[in-house]
Scaffold this motif. Structure first.
Motif, short mmCIF file in Angstrom:
data_model
loop_
_atom_site.label_atom_id
_atom_site.label_comp_id
_atom_site.label_asym_id
_atom_site.label_seq_id
_atom_site.Cartn_x
_atom_site.Cartn_y
_atom_site.Cartn_z
N GLY A 199 6.89 5.60 1.44
CA GLY A 199 6.85 6.00 0.04
C GLY A 199 5.53 6.63 -0.38
N ARG A 219 1.01 4.69 -3.57
CA ARG A 219 1.55 4.42 -4.91
C ARG A 219 0.59 3.56 -5.73
NH1 ARG A 219 7.92 4.04 -5.10
NH2 ARG A 219 8.35 5.65 -3.57
N ASN A 248 1.56 2.00 -8.46
CA ASN A 248 2.34 0.87 -8.98
C ASN A 248 3.23 0.30 -7.86
OD1 ASN A 248 3.33 -0.96 -10.81
ND2 ASN A 248 4.79 0.46 -11.72
N LYS A 249 2.59 -0.30 -6.88
CA LYS A 249 3.28 -0.83 -5.70
C LYS A 249 4.30 -1.90 -6.08
CE LYS A 249 3.86 -2.18 -1.35
NZ LYS A 249 5.07 -1.61 -0.82
N ASP A 304 9.32 -0.93 -1.74
CA ASP A 304 9.31 0.50 -2.07
C ASP A 304 8.76 1.38 -0.96
OD1 ASP A 304 6.55 0.14 -2.26
OD2 ASP A 304 6.43 0.64 -4.40
N GLY A 317 5.78 1.92 -0.29
CA GLY A 317 4.53 2.55 -0.68
C GLY A 317 3.32 1.82 -0.15
N LYS A 369 -2.31 1.96 -3.82
CA LYS A 369 -3.55 2.64 -4.19
C LYS A 369 -4.50 1.59 -4.76
CE LYS A 369 -5.35 6.28 -7.12
NZ LYS A 369 -5.02 7.40 -8.00
#
Length: 182
Positions: free
Chosen positions: A43, A46, A48-49, A53, A55, A58
């Motif tokens: 993903g 991200r 908003n992990k 998902d 991701g 971040k």
């Protein structure tokens, strides 16, 4: 991560991990002017992990410890605490479990992401403090730095690298090293 006469006497202050432009599942890890290729989550990175998902979260993280397979490799050199992986070691990925995003021991009633994998992805794991203080159910679990697949395929949200790159990083990373993703 080349060493000068004194630079290997102390851990890295920081490492940066960024996505490759136009290829969000691939990235670069940059430390002391050296850049190595890494695989990122399917993903991408991200802000908003969420659990599942794919991701890579971040943010700025710290390494906690190194997990390693003593049946496959000698103990790695590192400034971090080191823990041997046993067949009973796993990671809780169930947001409804009070042990969410923590290491657990496998039992008949406790299941999780087994750390003793048949492939070599978890031969070396750097555990980071993503979603630990506070732990928020559903915000992502088992985000590690670990070994990459041969084809550098995407991860489920981790950062993955070759074994030589991992061993170089392990020799230089410490508890105060900032891991900046994004």
């Amino acid at each position: 991560m080349p060493c000068t006469t004194h630079s290997c006497d102390r851990p890295l202050a920081a490492i940066r991990i960024r996505a490759v432009a136009g290829r969000p599942q691939q990235g670069w890890l940059i430390a002391e002017g050296r850049t190595i290729a890494v695989a990122l989550g399917r993903g991408g990175i991200r802000a908003n992990k969420r659990e599942g998902d794919g991701g890579t979260p971040k943010g700025i993280f710290r390494p906690i410890r190194v997990w390693w397979r003593p049946d496959r490799h000698p103990r790695p050199q590192t400034f971090l605490p080191v823990r041997a992986i046993t067949p009973a070691d796993a990671w809780c990925e169930d947001p409804a479990d009070r042990r969410y995003n923590r290491p657990i021991r496998l039992t008949q009633s406790a299941t999780g992401d087994r750390l003793t994998r048949e492939d070599h992805l978890y031969d070396f794991i750097i555990e980071i403090d993503h979603n630990t203080r506070p732990r928020i159910a559903g915000r992502g679990s088992a985000v590690f730095l670990h070994l990459a697949r041969d084809n550098f395929g995407p991860t489920a949200g981790c950062v993955a690298m070759t074994q030589p790159a991992m061993l170089r990083l392990l020799r230089r990373i410490g508890p105060r090293t900032k891991i900046m993703i994004g």
